[in-house]
Design a protein around this motif. Structure first.
Motif, PDB file in Angstrom:
ATOM      1  N   TYR A 238       0.802  -1.229   0.000  1.00  0.00           N
ATOM      2  CA  TYR A 238       0.000   0.000   0.000  1.00  0.00           C
ATOM      3  C   TYR A 238       0.831   1.273   0.000  1.00  0.00           C
ATOM      4  N   ALA A 239       2.059   1.249   0.464  1.00  0.00           N
ATOM      5  CA  ALA A 239       2.890   2.447   0.360  1.00  0.00           C
ATOM      6  C   ALA A 239       3.095   2.824  -1.105  1.00  0.00           C
ATOM      7  N   ASP A 240       3.378   1.831  -1.954  1.00  0.00           N
ATOM      8  CA  ASP A 240       3.541   2.094  -3.385  1.00  0.00           C
ATOM      9  C   ASP A 240       2.204   2.423  -4.039  1.00  0.00           C
ATOM     10  N   TRP A 241       1.165   1.733  -3.632  1.00  0.00           N
ATOM     11  CA  TRP A 241      -0.188   1.969  -4.168  1.00  0.00           C
ATOM     12  C   TRP A 241      -0.614   3.418  -3.920  1.00  0.00           C
ATOM     13  N   LEU A 242      -0.433   3.874  -2.677  1.00  0.00           N
ATOM     14  CA  LEU A 242      -0.793   5.247  -2.329  1.00  0.00           C
ATOM     15  C   LEU A 242       0.117   6.251  -3.028  1.00  0.00           C
ATOM     16  N   GLY A 243       1.383   5.873  -3.231  1.00  0.00           N
ATOM     17  CA  GLY A 243       2.299   6.751  -3.949  1.00  0.00           C
ATOM     18  C   GLY A 243       1.828   7.035  -5.362  1.00  0.00           C
ATOM     19  N   ASP A 244       1.316   6.013  -6.051  1.00  0.00           N
ATOM     20  CA  ASP A 244       0.749   6.227  -7.378  1.00  0.00           C
ATOM     21  C   ASP A 244      -0.410   7.214  -7.312  1.00  0.00           C
ATOM     22  N   CYS A 245      -1.264   7.038  -6.329  1.00  0.00           N
ATOM     23  CA  CYS A 245      -2.418   7.933  -6.188  1.00  0.00           C
ATOM     24  C   CYS A 245      -1.983   9.380  -5.981  1.00  0.00           C
ATOM     25  N   LEU A 246      -0.988   9.594  -5.155  1.00  0.00           N
ATOM     26  CA  LEU A 246      -0.520  10.958  -4.892  1.00  0.00           C
ATOM     27  C   LEU A 246      -0.004  11.624  -6.161  1.00  0.00           C
ATOM     28  N   LEU A 247       0.681  10.857  -7.006  1.00  0.00           N
ATOM     29  CA  LEU A 247       1.179  11.409  -8.266  1.00  0.00           C
ATOM     30  C   LEU A 247       0.022  11.777  -9.195  1.00  0.00           C
ATOM     31  N   ALA A 248      -0.960  10.884  -9.313  1.00  0.00           N
ATOM     32  CA  ALA A 248      -2.097  11.148 -10.189  1.00  0.00           C
ATOM     33  C   ALA A 248      -2.897  12.344  -9.706  1.00  0.00           C
ATOM     34  N   ILE A 249      -3.051  12.483  -8.406  1.00  0.00           N
ATOM     35  CA  ILE A 249      -3.778  13.627  -7.851  1.00  0.00           C
ATOM     36  C   ILE A 249      -3.050  14.922  -8.169  1.00  0.00           C
ATOM     37  N   ARG A 250      -1.718  14.908  -8.065  1.00  0.00           N
ATOM     38  CA  ARG A 250      -0.948  16.118  -8.378  1.00  0.00           C
ATOM     39  C   ARG A 250      -1.146  16.511  -9.849  1.00  0.00           C
ATOM     40  N   TRP A 251      -1.169  15.507 -10.727  1.00  0.00           N
ATOM     41  CA  TRP A 251      -1.425  15.788 -12.145  1.00  0.00           C
ATOM     42  C   TRP A 251      -2.780  16.467 -12.333  1.00  0.00           C
ATOM     43  N   ALA A 252      -3.788  15.916 -11.687  1.00  0.00           N
ATOM     44  CA  ALA A 252      -5.138  16.463 -11.853  1.00  0.00           C
ATOM     45  C   ALA A 252      -5.252  17.865 -11.265  1.00  0.00           C
TER      46      ALA A 252
END
Length: 313
Positions: free
Chosen positions: A152-166
């Protein structure tokens, strides 16, 4: 299948990380994601288009391919822009099955919606079955308990990147980010709200997974995925690792309005775990008990999402 194990919940919670350790973990994930560049490419693929019955927003929606500067596996999102922009941003997180959920109702209410599918699990071609476990489940939860990459650390890391893009898109109003989801989506919406703190306006967690691991007996089709690593990982490490990804560990960090639902007939994410989280929260909060609710995204949850977003997003 996945009958309850005999677990001393008090002892297991005793191995959980302390609040200060959870604070450091959350801050570390955010700092790590902020140090990585992210590129999102809107794709032309329209896999849900049909000759008849096409949704009115379908031609505006796009898959997004995310590529990070640190070389991690590319992953995907689904971008649903509001008709009138700039507009607030809602981020939808997937359940454990990984499906891409489309919510045109929320777009019609004036929101941009980004659905994220981390780790490259699901994209325009559907599920990446090569990444699945032999039983068809995804490995993110067992990998978390085992302390291996892809948890989940990596899973959440992906989410944080996508949110920054949006957040950087011209369609999005600055400072208007909210998070929601069902099951794993609800649990990770709360974890991301904890990590992002004041950047988030509100969060909705429908039948949230990742809540009160020791209270579940590791039974059922969701928490039962942990029974195999439970037999192979030393107990202190097992519970400590899971503790960082347990919404109960993040309750002290959640200051935004939080909406929860619990299902009276939910045998996947037991209602008692959601009630335990509700009791720990010290923010504006709502718990809706759905007496006949089973473990699925429902019409009731859609209406509750919309109402909470109208109040706080």
């Amino acid at each position: 299948m996945w009958q309850p194990l005999c677990i001393d919940a008090d002892q297991a919670f005793g191995w959980y990380p302390q609040p200060t350790q959870v604070d450091a973990w959350a801050a570390g994930l955010l700092a790590k994601s902020n140090a990585v560049s992210i590129r999102g490419t809107l794709l032309k693929t329209q896999p849900i288009r049909q000759e008849f019955g096409n949704g009115p927003n379908t031609l505006e929606n796009r898959f997004v391919k995310f590529e990070a500067g640190d070389g991690r596996r590319p992953f995907y999102g689904y971008w649903q822009p509001a008709a009138k922009t700039p507009a607030p941003l809602l981020v939808n997180l997937p359940g454990y099955g990984g499906y891409v959920n489309l919510h045109p109702q929320l777009c019609d209410l004036g929101y941009n919606v980004l659905h994220i599918s981390p780790q490259g699990y699901v994209g325009p071609r559907g599920a990446e079955k090569a990444l699945q476990l032999p039983d068809g489940n995804w490995p993110v939860l067992p990998l978390t308990a085992e302390g291996l990459p892809g948890g989940y650390a990596d899973w959440l890391g992906d989410c944080l990147l996508a949110i920054r893009w949006a957040q950087a898109r011209p369609e999005v109003q600055p400072g208007r980010l909210s998070l929601y989801g069902t099951s794993q989506g609800g649990g990770t919406a709360l974890l991301l709200a904890s990590i992002l703190g004041k950047e988030v306006r509100c969060a909705c967690a429908d039948l949230p997974f990742l809540t009160g691991f020791p209270l579940t007996g590791l039974a059922g089709p969701a928490y039962g995925l942990l029974q195999d690593p439970f037999t192979r990982v030393e107990a202190p490490q097992f519970w400590n690792r899971l503790g960082y990804a347990d919404t109960l560990s993040h309750a002290h960090r959640l200051a935004v309005p939080v909406m929860l639902t619990a299902g009276g007939a939910d045998d996947t994410c037991p209602a008692g775990t959601v009630e335990a989280l509700f009791q720990k929260l010290r923010c504006t909060k709502q718990l809706t008990w759905l007496q006949e609710g089973v473990h699925t995204h429902s019409r009731q949850s859609m209406v509750l999402f919309a109402a909470w977003m109208q109040l706080y997003a």
